[in-house]
Design a protein around this motif. Structure first.
Motif, PDB file in Angstrom:
ATOM      1  N   UNK A   7      36.817  50.803  39.334  1.00  0.00           N
ATOM      2  CA  UNK A   7      37.778  50.118  39.432  1.00  0.00           C
ATOM      3  C   UNK A   7      37.717  49.422  40.783  1.00  0.00           C
ATOM      4  N   UNK A   8      37.594  47.949  40.806  1.00  0.00           N
ATOM      5  CA  UNK A   8      37.305  47.158  41.977  1.00  0.00           C
ATOM      6  C   UNK A   8      38.602  46.739  42.459  1.00  0.00           C
ATOM      7  N   UNK A   9      39.082  46.852  43.729  1.00  0.00           N
ATOM      8  CA  UNK A   9      40.506  46.027  44.083  1.00  0.00           C
ATOM      9  C   UNK A   9      40.019  45.228  45.307  1.00  0.00           C
ATOM     10  N   UNK A  10      40.494  43.874  45.296  1.00  0.00           N
ATOM     11  CA  UNK A  10      40.117  42.918  46.522  1.00  0.00           C
ATOM     12  C   UNK A  10      41.677  42.949  47.107  1.00  0.00           C
ATOM     13  N   UNK A  11      41.464  43.372  48.196  1.00  0.00           N
ATOM     14  CA  UNK A  11      42.637  43.378  49.205  1.00  0.00           C
ATOM     15  C   UNK A  11      42.628  42.338  50.333  1.00  0.00           C
ATOM     16  N   UNK A  12      43.728  41.608  50.476  1.00  0.00           N
ATOM     17  CA  UNK A  12      43.607  40.467  51.375  1.00  0.00           C
ATOM     18  C   UNK A  12      45.377  40.158  51.913  1.00  0.00           C
ATOM     19  N   UNK A  13      45.524  40.209  53.285  1.00  0.00           N
ATOM     20  CA  UNK A  13      46.996  40.176  53.587  1.00  0.00           C
ATOM     21  C   UNK A  13      47.020  38.623  53.771  1.00  0.00           C
ATOM     22  N   UNK A  14      46.048  37.592  53.253  1.00  0.00           N
ATOM     23  CA  UNK A  14      46.211  36.426  53.346  1.00  0.00           C
ATOM     24  C   UNK A  14      46.364  35.728  52.102  1.00  0.00           C
ATOM     25  N   UNK A  15      46.814  34.704  51.819  1.00  0.00           N
ATOM     26  CA  UNK A  15      46.795  33.826  50.634  1.00  0.00           C
ATOM     27  C   UNK A  15      45.359  33.472  50.255  1.00  0.00           C
ATOM     28  N   UNK A  16      45.291  33.250  48.773  1.00  0.00           N
ATOM     29  CA  UNK A  16      44.086  32.740  48.308  1.00  0.00           C
ATOM     30  C   UNK A  16      44.162  31.241  47.692  1.00  0.00           C
ATOM     31  N   UNK A  17      45.503  30.667  47.892  1.00  0.00           N
ATOM     32  CA  UNK A  17      45.502  29.507  47.402  1.00  0.00           C
ATOM     33  C   UNK A  17      45.624  28.592  48.741  1.00  0.00           C
ATOM     34  N   UNK A  18      44.838  27.643  48.493  1.00  0.00           N
ATOM     35  CA  UNK A  18      44.794  26.460  49.707  1.00  0.00           C
ATOM     36  C   UNK A  18      43.438  26.039  49.861  1.00  0.00           C
ATOM     37  N   UNK A  19      43.363  25.231  50.910  1.00  0.00           N
ATOM     38  CA  UNK A  19      42.354  24.449  51.159  1.00  0.00           C
ATOM     39  C   UNK A  19      41.325  24.901  52.157  1.00  0.00           C
ATOM     40  N   UNK A  20      41.766  25.955  52.892  1.00  0.00           N
ATOM     41  CA  UNK A  20      40.847  26.643  54.068  1.00  0.00           C
ATOM     42  C   UNK A  20      39.713  27.127  53.524  1.00  0.00           C
ATOM     43  N   UNK A  28      37.433  32.273  44.842  1.00  0.00           N
ATOM     44  CA  UNK A  28      36.223  32.076  44.125  1.00  0.00           C
ATOM     45  C   UNK A  28      35.526  33.512  43.739  1.00  0.00           C
ATOM     46  N   UNK A  29      35.738  34.361  44.692  1.00  0.00           N
ATOM     47  CA  UNK A  29      35.302  35.822  44.448  1.00  0.00           C
ATOM     48  C   UNK A  29      36.405  36.600  43.619  1.00  0.00           C
ATOM     49  N   UNK A  30      37.539  36.301  43.704  1.00  0.00           N
ATOM     50  CA  UNK A  30      38.485  36.873  42.512  1.00  0.00           C
ATOM     51  C   UNK A  30      37.962  36.457  41.199  1.00  0.00           C
ATOM     52  N   UNK A  31      37.768  35.109  40.802  1.00  0.00           N
ATOM     53  CA  UNK A  31      37.414  34.517  39.820  1.00  0.00           C
ATOM     54  C   UNK A  31      36.140  35.208  39.212  1.00  0.00           C
ATOM     55  N   UNK A  32      35.148  35.595  40.070  1.00  0.00           N
ATOM     56  CA  UNK A  32      33.792  36.039  39.676  1.00  0.00           C
ATOM     57  C   UNK A  32      33.937  37.407  39.335  1.00  0.00           C
ATOM     58  N   UNK A  33      34.827  38.003  39.893  1.00  0.00           N
ATOM     59  CA  UNK A  33      35.061  39.585  40.057  1.00  0.00           C
ATOM     60  C   UNK A  33      35.819  39.776  38.411  1.00  0.00           C
ATOM     61  N   UNK A  34      36.680  38.781  38.313  1.00  0.00           N
ATOM     62  CA  UNK A  34      37.738  38.883  37.065  1.00  0.00           C
ATOM     63  C   UNK A  34      36.579  38.586  35.764  1.00  0.00           C
ATOM     64  N   UNK A  35      35.396  37.964  35.894  1.00  0.00           N
ATOM     65  CA  UNK A  35      34.666  37.625  34.662  1.00  0.00           C
ATOM     66  C   UNK A  35      34.013  38.998  34.064  1.00  0.00           C
ATOM     67  N   UNK A  36      33.990  40.000  34.931  1.00  0.00           N
ATOM     68  CA  UNK A  36      33.058  41.145  34.630  1.00  0.00           C
ATOM     69  C   UNK A  36      34.037  42.049  33.705  1.00  0.00           C
ATOM     70  N   UNK A  37      32.850  42.435  32.770  1.00  0.00           N
ATOM     71  CA  UNK A  37      33.774  43.303  31.530  1.00  0.00           C
ATOM     72  C   UNK A  37      33.420  44.823  31.889  1.00  0.00           C
ATOM     73  N   UNK A  38      32.533  44.928  32.753  1.00  0.00           N
ATOM     74  CA  UNK A  38      32.055  46.333  33.033  1.00  0.00           C
ATOM     75  C   UNK A  38      33.019  47.113  34.120  1.00  0.00           C
ATOM     76  N   UNK A  39      33.865  46.291  34.688  1.00  0.00           N
ATOM     77  CA  UNK A  39      34.847  47.010  35.708  1.00  0.00           C
ATOM     78  C   UNK A  39      36.077  46.660  35.366  1.00  0.00           C
ATOM     79  N   UNK A  40      37.170  47.371  35.874  1.00  0.00           N
ATOM     80  CA  UNK A  40      38.515  47.107  35.910  1.00  0.00           C
ATOM     81  C   UNK A  40      38.623  46.466  37.475  1.00  0.00           C
TER      82      UNK A  40
END
Length: 369
Positions: A7-20, A28-40
């Motif tokens: 079970x992988x959890x990506x934790x951030x106190x910042x927003x992932x929406x924006x141009x920075x 992008x990291x969240x998107x790639x993690x989400x593609x994995x079928x072998x992990x939650x």
């Protein structure tokens, strides 16, 4: 209760929406993690609570958001069996959760004396079975700087440069106002040399005196205001060369389009910036993806990404070397020689994708836990 390999959890106190850049990386990291079928996988960040903010925020709000992210994670983690891995770029989150017995991957992008001392302490704490932080360094140059502090303890580490999304390589049409601008510039200049993003890494102070020597070139700076340009070039507004065009902030999508529409792309840096030697700028990967000639400062970390087969390098803090790189890149275009851009594109798409980055994280977690 959910059962899976990890079970992988990506934790951030910042927003992932924006141009920075940091937000684009998280997204992008969240998107790639989400593609994995072998992990939650689950991302918990400021967007989860509608608490979006930037780096310039009230200290109390920062602390509150960190605690809220951690509390939300603790509630969510109770529903999962098997190894639980936390991935974060924030030291307070990694420290707090490691003391609570969770396995953490901590990604770091800069070196400070304070962090060096804290990392040395972490490497000592890693000797205890209940405490585990794996260090993820953005470049090998950065890991080498931290290494003396870590050698006395126990630690595992990865070097993971920033990466690219292949979708950014797709040809994009310029918005109408930019399209009209480029048409006008093409009628006035033979070449368009472009820099996108902040000029805070330095290098403009060496380029500024060279710009008038290339009247056939338009030097386009996207994401730069007149005051910022003058500040980093150490000139007054009246001294801005006539073949310079300054464009303000633009979305990431527009920035990619502008890169693809230019002839030469500039990556500037100088020793005036304290992190010039260790950064892994997303900009350089975008440039490689654009299949355009790239003029780049030769730093330790950039040399890890590519070499003379991919870039026209110039020596850091050398106007003469920068001039040589400019002349060489223009000559290559005049000869219709696009060997370097093609090799850069092939290299970045085969070696620096977000999916590959996440795979290396999951592979190390599999080995360790």
């Amino acid at each position: 209760m959910t059962s899976s390999l990890f079970s992988f959890f990506y934790l951030s106190s910042l927003s992932r929406n924006g141009n920075a850049a940091h937000k684009i990386q998280i997204s992008n990291m969240v998107s790639s993690f989400s593609k994995r079928k072998d992990i939650y996988f689950l991302c918990i960040d400021a967007d989860s609570f509608s608490l979006r903010h930037h780096y310039h925020f009230h200290a109390f709000k920062k602390i509150f958001t960190v605690l809220l992210v951690v509390f939300t994670f603790l509630r969510a983690s109770r529903r999962h069996s098997g190894p639980i891995i936390v991935y974060t770029r924030e030291l307070p989150i990694a420290l707090l959760l490691s003391f609570l017995g969770f396995n953490c991957f901590l990604e770091t992008h800069t070196y400070t004396r304070k962090n060096s001392i804290i990392f040395a302490l972490i490497s000592e704490l890693n000797r205890f079975r209940s405490f585990s932080i794996v260090f993820v360094f953005i470049s090998d140059a950065l890991r080498s700087r931290f290494k003396p502090s870590l050698q006395c303890g126990h630690f595992h580490s990865l070097v993971l440069h920033d990466s690219i999304s292949i979708v950014d390589s797709y040809a994009r049409r310029l918005p109408l106002d930019y399209s009209l601008l480029f048409s006008s510039l093409r009628s006035e200049y033979e070449f368009i040399i472009c820099h996108t993003g902040s000029l805070s890494r330095g290098g403009l102070e060496y380029l500024i005196d060279l710009i008038p020597e290339y009247p056939e070139c338009c030097f386009l700076f996207l994401g730069t205001s007149i005051p910022d340009f003058c500040h980093y070039a150490s000139i007054s507004t009246d001294d801005i060369p006539c073949n310079v065009r300054l464009l303000g902030w633009a979305t990431h999508s527009v920035s990619i389009s502008v890169q693809q529409s230019s002839d030469i792309l500039l990556y500037l840096a100088s020793s005036r910036n304290k992190d010039y030697w260790c950064t892994s700028p997303m900009k350089i990967f975008e440039y490689m993806l654009a299949r355009k000639h790239i003029i780049s400062a030769k730093t330790s970390s950039i040399s890890e990404i590519g070499n003379e087969q991919h870039f026209f390098f110039y020596d850091i803090d050398s106007a003469e070397s920068m001039d040589t790189a400019l002349a060489a890149s223009l000559l290559a275009i005049k000869k219709s020689d696009y060997t370097l851009p093609l090799k850069a594109y092939q290299h970045v798409t085969s070696s620096f994708t977000w999916d590959a980055r996440v795979s290396r994280i999951v592979d190390l977690a599999t080995q360790l836990y």
